[in-house]
Design a protein around this motif. Sequence first.
Motif, PDB file in Angstrom:
ATOM      1  N   ALA A  58      52.378 -43.418 -24.389  1.00 15.82           N
ATOM      2  CA  ALA A  58      53.185 -42.468 -23.880  1.00 15.82           C
ATOM      3  C   ALA A  58      53.012 -41.356 -23.553  1.00 15.82           C
ATOM      4  O   ALA A  58      51.951 -40.644 -24.281  1.00 15.82           O
ATOM      5  CB  ALA A  58      54.668 -42.595 -24.814  1.00 15.82           C
ATOM      6  N   CYS A  59      53.429 -40.706 -22.537  1.00 19.60           N
ATOM      7  CA  CYS A  59      53.261 -39.215 -21.907  1.00 19.60           C
ATOM      8  C   CYS A  59      53.721 -38.187 -23.344  1.00 19.60           C
ATOM      9  O   CYS A  59      55.064 -38.412 -23.389  1.00 19.60           O
ATOM     10  CB  CYS A  59      53.809 -38.834 -20.685  1.00 19.60           C
ATOM     11  SG  CYS A  59      53.379 -37.001 -20.343  1.00 19.60           S
ATOM     12  N   LYS A  60      53.038 -37.608 -23.745  1.00 27.97           N
ATOM     13  CA  LYS A  60      53.615 -36.338 -24.781  1.00 27.97           C
ATOM     14  C   LYS A  60      54.319 -35.315 -24.166  1.00 27.97           C
ATOM     15  O   LYS A  60      55.129 -34.841 -24.829  1.00 27.97           O
ATOM     16  CB  LYS A  60      52.448 -35.770 -25.575  1.00 27.97           C
ATOM     17  CG  LYS A  60      52.653 -35.473 -26.949  1.00 27.97           C
ATOM     18  CD  LYS A  60      51.211 -35.281 -27.693  1.00 27.97           C
ATOM     19  CE  LYS A  60      51.811 -34.860 -29.059  1.00 27.97           C
ATOM     20  NZ  LYS A  60      50.236 -34.696 -29.994  1.00 27.97           N
ATOM     21  N   THR A  61      54.199 -34.980 -22.821  1.00 25.52           N
ATOM     22  CA  THR A  61      55.024 -34.173 -22.099  1.00 25.52           C
ATOM     23  C   THR A  61      56.241 -34.721 -21.672  1.00 25.52           C
ATOM     24  O   THR A  61      57.297 -33.935 -21.867  1.00 25.52           O
ATOM     25  CB  THR A  61      54.171 -33.769 -20.874  1.00 25.52           C
ATOM     26  OG1 THR A  61      52.994 -33.135 -21.513  1.00 25.52           O
ATOM     27  CG2 THR A  61      54.923 -32.576 -20.346  1.00 25.52           C
ATOM     28  N   CYS A  62      56.365 -35.670 -20.827  1.00 26.89           N
ATOM     29  CA  CYS A  62      57.755 -36.369 -20.489  1.00 26.89           C
ATOM     30  C   CYS A  62      58.220 -37.792 -21.085  1.00 26.89           C
ATOM     31  O   CYS A  62      59.244 -37.962 -20.717  1.00 26.89           O
ATOM     32  CB  CYS A  62      57.528 -36.519 -19.013  1.00 26.89           C
ATOM     33  SG  CYS A  62      56.780 -37.983 -18.620  1.00 26.89           S
ATOM     34  N   GLY A  63      57.547 -38.206 -22.036  1.00 28.15           N
ATOM     35  CA  GLY A  63      58.015 -39.288 -22.703  1.00 28.15           C
ATOM     36  C   GLY A  63      57.695 -40.706 -21.873  1.00 28.15           C
ATOM     37  O   GLY A  63      58.277 -41.741 -22.507  1.00 28.15           O
ATOM     38  N   LYS A  86      53.764 -39.909 -13.835  1.00 31.44           N
ATOM     39  CA  LYS A  86      55.081 -39.352 -13.698  1.00 31.44           C
ATOM     40  C   LYS A  86      55.030 -37.721 -13.422  1.00 31.44           C
ATOM     41  O   LYS A  86      55.307 -37.148 -12.549  1.00 31.44           O
ATOM     42  CB  LYS A  86      56.341 -39.690 -14.470  1.00 31.44           C
ATOM     43  CG  LYS A  86      57.720 -39.085 -14.160  1.00 31.44           C
ATOM     44  CD  LYS A  86      58.552 -39.820 -15.105  1.00 31.44           C
ATOM     45  CE  LYS A  86      60.028 -39.070 -14.630  1.00 31.44           C
ATOM     46  NZ  LYS A  86      61.011 -39.498 -15.824  1.00 31.44           N
ATOM     47  N   CYS A  87      54.203 -37.366 -14.464  1.00 30.73           N
ATOM     48  CA  CYS A  87      54.183 -35.838 -14.387  1.00 30.73           C
ATOM     49  C   CYS A  87      52.649 -35.224 -14.325  1.00 30.73           C
ATOM     50  O   CYS A  87      52.449 -34.004 -14.557  1.00 30.73           O
ATOM     51  CB  CYS A  87      55.074 -35.359 -15.619  1.00 30.73           C
ATOM     52  SG  CYS A  87      54.048 -35.515 -17.286  1.00 30.73           S
ATOM     53  N   LEU A  88      51.597 -36.045 -14.370  1.00 32.20           N
ATOM     54  CA  LEU A  88      50.261 -35.748 -14.341  1.00 32.20           C
ATOM     55  C   LEU A  88      49.855 -35.078 -15.656  1.00 32.20           C
ATOM     56  O   LEU A  88      48.675 -34.606 -15.533  1.00 32.20           O
ATOM     57  CB  LEU A  88      50.000 -35.063 -13.147  1.00 32.20           C
ATOM     58  CG  LEU A  88      50.607 -35.502 -11.782  1.00 32.20           C
ATOM     59  CD1 LEU A  88      50.116 -34.613 -10.535  1.00 32.20           C
ATOM     60  CD2 LEU A  88      49.910 -36.920 -11.493  1.00 32.20           C
TER      61      LEU A  88
HETATM   62 ZN   LIG Z   1      54.426 -37.401 -18.124  1.00 32.03          ZN
END
Ligand SMILES: [Zn+2]
Length: 130
Positions: free
Chosen positions: A28-33, A45-47
């Motif tokens: 999972a992305c640690k920034t946007c989940g 999604k958010c790079l």
């Molecule tokens: Zn993300």
Amino acid sequence: MGKTTPVMSLSDAPMWQSIENGKLALMACKTCGTYRYPPSPICPKCLSMETEWKPIAGTGTILSWVVFHRKYFDDFPPPYNAVAVRLDEGPIIMTNLVGEEPEGSWIGKRVSLEYVDHDGRRQHAARIAE
Ligand SMILES: [Zn+2]
């Protein structure tokens, strides 16, 4: 004919270990989940390049299914099924349906994941949710 031995890499070893532990975790992305599968270095999604491995709830919906009547692998004697499940977290995984098979089309049926022994190792499987 051979067996379906998973090829593990550094990028997906945590996923295989989570299956052995009986609780599937996905990258999972640690920034946007946003969860993603297969693992990849950059969030689509958010790079962001920050990642973590998070367990999933283990519930989803069947997107597609098939029953094989021909032998392709020694450890999957026919007939056996394969189902594509969209997890509630978003990613789509391929697994096998265990337990009672629904009448008619399986598409849209709710499932929950469980973990079964298969040829000496653990794998996930889907069961129709009550
Ligand atoms: Zn993300």
